[in-house]
Design a protein around this motif. Sequence first.
Motif, PDB file in Angstrom:
ATOM      1  N   UNK A   1       0.827  -1.210   0.000  1.00  0.00           N
ATOM      2  CA  UNK A   1       0.000   0.000   0.000  1.00  0.00           C
ATOM      3  C   UNK A   1       0.858   1.255   0.000  1.00  0.00           C
ATOM      4  N   UNK A   2       1.951   1.240   0.742  1.00  0.00           N
ATOM      5  CA  UNK A   2       2.771   2.440   0.898  1.00  0.00           C
ATOM      6  C   UNK A   2       3.649   2.753  -0.306  1.00  0.00           C
ATOM      7  N   UNK A   3       3.770   1.804  -1.215  1.00  0.00           N
ATOM      8  CA  UNK A   3       4.574   2.053  -2.411  1.00  0.00           C
ATOM      9  C   UNK A   3       4.022   3.227  -3.219  1.00  0.00           C
ATOM     10  N   UNK A   4       2.698   3.376  -3.239  1.00  0.00           N
ATOM     11  CA  UNK A   4       2.091   4.471  -4.016  1.00  0.00           C
ATOM     12  C   UNK A   4       2.414   5.844  -3.443  1.00  0.00           C
ATOM     13  N   UNK A   5       2.873   5.881  -2.176  1.00  0.00           N
ATOM     14  CA  UNK A   5       3.226   7.148  -1.552  1.00  0.00           C
ATOM     15  C   UNK A   5       4.738   7.386  -1.558  1.00  0.00           C
ATOM     16  N   UNK A   6       5.457   6.520  -2.242  1.00  0.00           N
ATOM     17  CA  UNK A   6       6.900   6.713  -2.363  1.00  0.00           C
ATOM     18  C   UNK A   6       7.745   5.976  -1.364  1.00  0.00           C
ATOM     19  N   UNK A   7       7.142   5.083  -0.592  1.00  0.00           N
ATOM     20  CA  UNK A   7       7.914   4.276   0.354  1.00  0.00           C
ATOM     21  C   UNK A   7       8.337   3.006  -0.379  1.00  0.00           C
ATOM     22  N   UNK A   8       9.433   3.083  -1.089  1.00  0.00           N
ATOM     23  CA  UNK A   8       9.923   1.969  -1.897  1.00  0.00           C
ATOM     24  C   UNK A   8      11.237   1.448  -1.316  1.00  0.00           C
ATOM     25  N   UNK A   9      11.206   0.229  -0.824  1.00  0.00           N
ATOM     26  CA  UNK A   9      12.398  -0.356  -0.226  1.00  0.00           C
ATOM     27  C   UNK A   9      13.324  -0.867  -1.331  1.00  0.00           C
ATOM     28  N   UNK A  10      14.519  -0.290  -1.392  1.00  0.00           N
ATOM     29  CA  UNK A  10      15.460  -0.619  -2.473  1.00  0.00           C
ATOM     30  C   UNK A  10      16.533  -1.607  -2.047  1.00  0.00           C
ATOM     31  N   UNK A  11      16.717  -1.757  -0.744  1.00  0.00           N
ATOM     32  CA  UNK A  11      17.707  -2.714  -0.238  1.00  0.00           C
ATOM     33  C   UNK A  11      17.114  -3.452   0.950  1.00  0.00           C
ATOM     34  N   UNK A  12      17.677  -4.596   1.262  1.00  0.00           N
ATOM     35  CA  UNK A  12      17.261  -5.355   2.438  1.00  0.00           C
ATOM     36  C   UNK A  12      18.426  -5.372   3.418  1.00  0.00           C
TER      37      UNK A  12
ATOM     38  N   UNK B   1      19.337   9.333  15.941  1.00  0.00           N
ATOM     39  CA  UNK B   1      19.679   8.852  14.599  1.00  0.00           C
ATOM     40  C   UNK B   1      19.880  10.005  13.624  1.00  0.00           C
ATOM     41  N   UNK B   2      19.087  11.051  13.798  1.00  0.00           N
ATOM     42  CA  UNK B   2      19.241  12.219  12.929  1.00  0.00           C
ATOM     43  C   UNK B   2      20.639  12.816  13.091  1.00  0.00           C
ATOM     44  N   UNK B   3      21.097  12.939  14.336  1.00  0.00           N
ATOM     45  CA  UNK B   3      22.432  13.481  14.591  1.00  0.00           C
ATOM     46  C   UNK B   3      23.515  12.566  14.028  1.00  0.00           C
ATOM     47  N   UNK B   4      23.265  11.261  14.094  1.00  0.00           N
ATOM     48  CA  UNK B   4      24.254  10.292  13.610  1.00  0.00           C
ATOM     49  C   UNK B   4      24.107  10.004  12.115  1.00  0.00           C
ATOM     50  N   UNK B   5      23.135  10.665  11.486  1.00  0.00           N
ATOM     51  CA  UNK B   5      22.838  10.452  10.064  1.00  0.00           C
ATOM     52  C   UNK B   5      22.547   8.967   9.777  1.00  0.00           C
ATOM     53  N   UNK B   6      21.663   8.420  10.596  1.00  0.00           N
ATOM     54  CA  UNK B   6      21.292   7.003  10.481  1.00  0.00           C
ATOM     55  C   UNK B   6      19.776   6.846  10.322  1.00  0.00           C
ATOM     56  N   UNK B   7      19.142   7.795   9.667  1.00  0.00           N
ATOM     57  CA  UNK B   7      17.685   7.749   9.541  1.00  0.00           C
ATOM     58  C   UNK B   7      17.228   7.092   8.242  1.00  0.00           C
ATOM     59  N   UNK B   8      17.891   6.019   7.849  1.00  0.00           N
ATOM     60  CA  UNK B   8      17.472   5.268   6.667  1.00  0.00           C
ATOM     61  C   UNK B   8      17.281   3.806   7.049  1.00  0.00           C
ATOM     62  N   UNK B   9      16.222   3.210   6.522  1.00  0.00           N
ATOM     63  CA  UNK B   9      15.991   1.785   6.737  1.00  0.00           C
ATOM     64  C   UNK B   9      15.551   1.154   5.433  1.00  0.00           C
ATOM     65  N   UNK B  10      16.242   0.136   4.998  1.00  0.00           N
ATOM     66  CA  UNK B  10      15.961  -0.564   3.740  1.00  0.00           C
ATOM     67  C   UNK B  10      15.902   0.385   2.536  1.00  0.00           C
TER      68      UNK B  10
ATOM     69  N   UNK C   1      11.668  -2.419   9.364  1.00  0.00           N
ATOM     70  CA  UNK C   1      11.404  -1.944   8.009  1.00  0.00           C
ATOM     71  C   UNK C   1      10.718  -0.584   8.110  1.00  0.00           C
ATOM     72  N   UNK C   2      10.547   0.131   7.005  1.00  0.00           N
ATOM     73  CA  UNK C   2       9.959   1.477   7.074  1.00  0.00           C
ATOM     74  C   UNK C   2       8.564   1.504   7.686  1.00  0.00           C
ATOM     75  N   UNK C   3       7.754   0.496   7.374  1.00  0.00           N
ATOM     76  CA  UNK C   3       6.364   0.501   7.855  1.00  0.00           C
ATOM     77  C   UNK C   3       6.299   0.383   9.376  1.00  0.00           C
ATOM     78  N   UNK C   4       7.073  -0.537   9.940  1.00  0.00           N
ATOM     79  CA  UNK C   4       7.040  -0.695  11.398  1.00  0.00           C
ATOM     80  C   UNK C   4       7.651   0.524  12.077  1.00  0.00           C
ATOM     81  N   UNK C   5       8.736   1.051  11.499  1.00  0.00           N
ATOM     82  CA  UNK C   5       9.385   2.228  12.087  1.00  0.00           C
ATOM     83  C   UNK C   5       8.448   3.435  12.083  1.00  0.00           C
ATOM     84  N   UNK C   6       7.765   3.653  10.973  1.00  0.00           N
ATOM     85  CA  UNK C   6       6.852   4.784  10.874  1.00  0.00           C
ATOM     86  C   UNK C   6       5.651   4.633  11.791  1.00  0.00           C
ATOM     87  N   UNK C   7       5.153   3.404  11.949  1.00  0.00           N
ATOM     88  CA  UNK C   7       4.013   3.158  12.823  1.00  0.00           C
ATOM     89  C   UNK C   7       4.384   3.426  14.278  1.00  0.00           C
TER      90      UNK C   7
END
Length: 330
Positions: free
Chosen positions: A235-246, A272-281, A252-258
Amino acid sequence: MTRGILSRTPHCAALRVSILGAALASAVASVALSGSASAQGAAASEAQRDPRNRGGGTCTANPYNCVDAVNPLPAPNTVWIEEMTWMDVRDALKAGKTTAIIATGGMEPNGPWLVTGKHNYVLHTNCEAIAWKLGNALCAPIVKFVPEGNISPASGHMASPGTISMREETFRMLLTDLVHSLKAHGFTRIILIGDSGGNQAGQRWVADSLTKIWQGAPIVAHIQEYYDYASVAKHMEQFGVNQTVAEGLHDDPEISLNMFIDDPKSIRYDARAKAKKLTINGVSLADRKKATEWAKQIVEFRTKVTVEAIEKATANKGTLPAPPRRTGGN
């Protein structure tokens, strides 16, 4: 099924039976020693009980303890039973809020960014959204301890510190008692949702068992459609949440966002923002405004799917047949 240390070998099984037998014998002896005095005391206590008593006290001691006492305060703006007084719950039931939702989470490892109470944070937001959407529902306190693996020797998630597990039989007994309690208070529809894979079988078993006994009065249903992260990701792919790596994390993005929309600290957002680690998959959560909008879409979608499934289960007077298995999950 998760089993404790006393059930792994024949010797331990025998020891367990011996211990249980000794405990039972001790209990029987204690009852015998108490004799007629205890029986007479119980009879006297029952005779003194006033059927008007509520609220943890007696009606004669304080009128607020009477069954028909007028609530001195307005109804609170909450769907959580634990945030309500007994009068609030009584009045909500009278007003038609006769659906209770039992949500089961867990305490488990979830990679370097997510706290161990991951599922509980998700459910805090989702159960509330589902209850408000239904309009006639309340949320029971979240069941935070569920089967996570064998305790000793450790298996599954129990290998990681911070995990708290529960034997499958304990989990089922707990859910059974919760459902019985809600039934006793007059809830006519009792819904079970679980945010973790290990919770599903136990919930289904409890719902199906009680449905067989009570024949749909009240309706008890396990809503398997709630736990479908694969559909959420699609469902979230249509909003631009496209996981490019595993990344291979229990995340994953869905659980993190929830989790994020319930409490950003639960995913260590600022650190994580300070450490520049705000990416998942391969999905960046660095744009806080966009992350918030994504999170709202996730909650809205999961709420819609679950409410529709609840209505279908209600028409079925119990849990719907199991759908085809999907891949993906947390």
